[in-house]
Design an enzyme around this catalytic site. Structure first.
Site, mmCIF file in Angstrom:
data_model
loop_
_atom_site.group_PDB
_atom_site.id
_atom_site.type_symbol
_atom_site.label_atom_id
_atom_site.label_comp_id
_atom_site.label_asym_id
_atom_site.label_seq_id
_atom_site.Cartn_x
_atom_site.Cartn_y
_atom_site.Cartn_z
ATOM 1 N N SER A 17 50.564 -2.011 -10.183
ATOM 2 C CA SER A 17 50.781 -0.566 -10.085
ATOM 3 C C SER A 17 51.877 -0.046 -11.017
ATOM 4 C CB SER A 17 51.082 -0.181 -8.632
ATOM 5 O OG SER A 17 49.926 -0.382 -7.858
ATOM 6 N N LYS A 66 50.099 -0.897 5.203
ATOM 7 C CA LYS A 66 49.335 0.361 5.204
ATOM 8 C C LYS A 66 49.238 1.002 6.590
ATOM 9 C CE LYS A 66 46.608 -0.639 1.085
ATOM 10 N NZ LYS A 66 45.290 -0.766 0.474
ATOM 11 N N ASP A 103 42.227 4.917 -1.518
ATOM 12 C CA ASP A 103 41.414 3.733 -1.837
ATOM 13 C C ASP A 103 39.920 4.067 -1.912
ATOM 14 O OD1 ASP A 103 43.430 1.850 -2.119
ATOM 15 O OD2 ASP A 103 43.448 1.325 0.004
ATOM 16 N N ARG A 153 32.425 -10.689 9.983
ATOM 17 C CA ARG A 153 32.490 -11.994 10.653
ATOM 18 C C ARG A 153 32.728 -11.801 12.141
ATOM 19 N NH1 ARG A 153 37.281 -15.743 8.543
ATOM 20 N NH2 ARG A 153 38.472 -14.015 9.423
ATOM 21 N N ARG A 157 34.327 -5.742 15.432
ATOM 22 C CA ARG A 157 35.041 -4.821 14.524
ATOM 23 C C ARG A 157 34.047 -4.017 13.690
ATOM 24 N NH1 ARG A 157 39.703 -7.753 11.237
ATOM 25 N NH2 ARG A 157 40.649 -5.690 11.214
HETATM 26 P P1 NAP Z 1 42.202 -7.088 6.162
HETATM 27 O O1 NAP Z 1 42.512 -5.800 6.848
HETATM 28 O O2 NAP Z 1 43.034 -8.286 6.436
HETATM 29 O O3 NAP Z 1 40.649 -7.426 6.514
HETATM 30 C C1 NAP Z 1 40.081 -8.642 6.079
HETATM 31 C C2 NAP Z 1 38.568 -8.610 6.308
HETATM 32 O O4 NAP Z 1 38.003 -9.776 5.659
HETATM 33 C C3 NAP Z 1 38.127 -8.669 7.762
HETATM 34 O O5 NAP Z 1 36.948 -7.915 7.917
HETATM 35 C C4 NAP Z 1 37.880 -10.177 7.964
HETATM 36 O O6 NAP Z 1 36.948 -10.468 8.993
HETATM 37 C C5 NAP Z 1 37.252 -10.526 6.632
HETATM 38 N N1 NAP Z 1 37.335 -11.946 6.277
HETATM 39 C C6 NAP Z 1 38.466 -12.645 5.953
HETATM 40 N N2 NAP Z 1 38.133 -13.918 5.628
HETATM 41 C C7 NAP Z 1 36.780 -14.025 5.750
HETATM 42 C C8 NAP Z 1 35.846 -15.083 5.541
HETATM 43 N N3 NAP Z 1 36.235 -16.303 5.135
HETATM 44 N N4 NAP Z 1 34.523 -14.826 5.733
HETATM 45 C C9 NAP Z 1 34.120 -13.590 6.125
HETATM 46 N N5 NAP Z 1 34.959 -12.547 6.351
HETATM 47 C C10 NAP Z 1 36.278 -12.763 6.151
HETATM 48 O O7 NAP Z 1 42.235 -6.928 4.555
HETATM 49 P P2 NAP Z 1 42.014 -5.571 3.723
HETATM 50 O O8 NAP Z 1 43.300 -4.870 3.569
HETATM 51 O O9 NAP Z 1 40.852 -4.868 4.340
HETATM 52 O O10 NAP Z 1 41.635 -6.137 2.260
HETATM 53 C C11 NAP Z 1 40.348 -6.687 1.989
HETATM 54 C C12 NAP Z 1 40.221 -7.004 0.488
HETATM 55 O O11 NAP Z 1 40.178 -5.789 -0.272
HETATM 56 C C13 NAP Z 1 41.376 -7.825 -0.081
HETATM 57 O O12 NAP Z 1 40.831 -8.808 -0.925
HETATM 58 C C14 NAP Z 1 42.177 -6.809 -0.900
HETATM 59 O O13 NAP Z 1 42.824 -7.426 -1.996
HETATM 60 C C15 NAP Z 1 41.062 -5.877 -1.384
HETATM 61 N N6 NAP Z 1 41.519 -4.505 -1.744
HETATM 62 C C16 NAP Z 1 41.327 -4.067 -3.029
HETATM 63 C C17 NAP Z 1 41.705 -2.777 -3.392
HETATM 64 C C18 NAP Z 1 41.501 -2.302 -4.818
HETATM 65 O O14 NAP Z 1 42.093 -1.285 -5.209
HETATM 66 N N7 NAP Z 1 40.661 -2.950 -5.587
HETATM 67 C C19 NAP Z 1 42.273 -1.905 -2.444
HETATM 68 C C20 NAP Z 1 42.427 -2.373 -1.117
HETATM 69 C C21 NAP Z 1 42.047 -3.685 -0.791
HETATM 70 P P3 NAP Z 1 37.429 -10.612 10.548
HETATM 71 O O15 NAP Z 1 37.481 -9.231 11.093
HETATM 72 O O16 NAP Z 1 36.372 -11.469 11.149
HETATM 73 O O17 NAP Z 1 38.789 -11.293 10.497
#
Ligand code: NAP
Length: 288
Positions: A17, A66, A103, A153, A157
């Site tokens: 950023s 967040k 986002d 998964r 949720r």
């Molecule tokens: P989070 O709130 O921790 O949520 C993680 C999600 O991934 C949950 O739905 C979880 O499922 C699932 N998950 C984790 N490991 C898994 C696996 N091995 N198999 C299947 N599902 C799995 O994380 P978040 O903040 O939403 O972020 C998610 C991703 O988006 C990250 O990689 C982050 O870097 C990316 N992101 C990118 C941007 C961008 O600007 N490009 C912006 C925001 C986020 P459960 O509910 O079953 O635990």
């Protein structure tokens, strides 16, 4: 006087950023600095207050703060209210803090604006139901898609997020965008025009377990994750024969551009910044 902004997270050293906002400021002639703050896991609010007390005008917020930023904000934009998470904090003239979430609009602008994906009438699969997926719900439904299936998964949720989506449709009177939720294993036989990976599985090089054939012929895949190497989900998209395989770098820059707009009322050109991050030239001194 130079205005001060920063991104706060933990960890934070990897954040792109500061590079992105410095490039926006240079290109638009805005007088600002943008730093990074390693937030204290036990005292997020304290770090925010110290930054504001020392003259800070706004903050971007990243993992894992967040949701805490959402609670800390004195007022919220409608899209942040729905998302339950804030990635942009702005100090208002009266000193109060406004929370927003850029986002989702970042993803929609990258897919639709930068890559020409046509949303209306399409069937979308959103994999994951965490913080990022929540932020995508309203912006995706707003585009006029035919259907949104949320698979996670932990099935409960996905069901909860789908219920929120249906509530939103009813409130807005949207006839499009029917939302349903379920487990990953329930996807057998569905063919989607776009599959978005909003799971964090890729951080460990893993993949959400999707059945074969859930991408329609000509369908696209989009991984929110990005990195120096091709992500596991992008490789999966290539193996499935996706017409376009995209990662989340464009979304990162577009969400930053929306935050810049909220703070400065100026819209930076994102294309050169995305290109500079891709080829590694952003942040390097100009060639002599
Ligand atoms: P989070 O709130 O921790 O949520 C993680 C999600 O991934 C949950 O739905 C979880 O499922 C699932 N998950 C984790 N490991 C898994 C696996 N091995 N198999 C299947 N599902 C799995 O994380 P978040 O903040 O939403 O972020 C998610 C991703 O988006 C990250 O990689 C982050 O870097 C990316 N992101 C990118 C941007 C961008 O600007 N490009 C912006 C925001 C986020 P459960 O509910 O079953 O635990």
């Amino acid at each position: 006087m130079t205005d001060r902004y920063a991104v706060i997270g933990n960890p934070i050293a990897h954040s792109k950023s500061p590079l992105i906002h410095a490039a926006f400021a240079r290109a638009t002639g805005q007088d600002l600095t943008y730093g990074r703050i390693l937030g204290d896991l036990a005292d997020f609010g304290g770090a925010v207050r110290r930054f504001l007390d020392s003259g800070g005008q706004g903050l971007n917020v990243t993992v894992p703060f967040k949701e805490q930023a959402w609670e800390l904000a004195d007022e919220l934009s409608p899209r942040a209210t729905i998302a339950g998470a804030v990635n942009t904090l702005t100090r208002l003239p009266d000193g109060r803090l406004r929370g927003d979430n850029t986002d989702g609009i970042g993803l929609v602008r990258d897919l639709g604006g930068n890559h020409g994906f046509v949303f209306p009438g399409r069937r979308l699969l959103l994999v994951g139901a965490g913080g990022a997926a929540k932020g995508l719900l309203e912006p995706l439904l707003e585009t006029g898609i035919a259907e949104l299936v949320i698979a996670n998964r932990t099935t409960g949720r996905a069901l909860a997020l789908a219920t929120l989506g249906e509530k939103l449709r009813a409130e807005q009177g949207w006839e499009w965008g029917k939302v349903r939720g379920g487990g990953l294993e329930e996807l057998e036989g569905d063919g989607f025009d776009l599959i978005i990976n909003a799971t964090s599985a890729g951080l460990d090089g893993a993949l959400p377990e999707l059945p074969e054939g859930c991408l329609a012929p000509g369908g696209w895949t989009y991984d929110l994750l990005y990195g120096d190497r091709v992500t596991a989900f992008c490789r999966w998209g290539q193996d499935q024969g996706a017409a376009r395989v995209l990662d989340g770098l464009g979304m990162l820059v577009e969400q930053a551009a929306e935050a810049f707009w909220l703070w400065r009322a100026v819209r930076p050109d994102t294309a050169p910044v995305i290109a500079g991050l891709r080829d590694g030239t952003l942040g390097l001194p100009a060639a002599p």
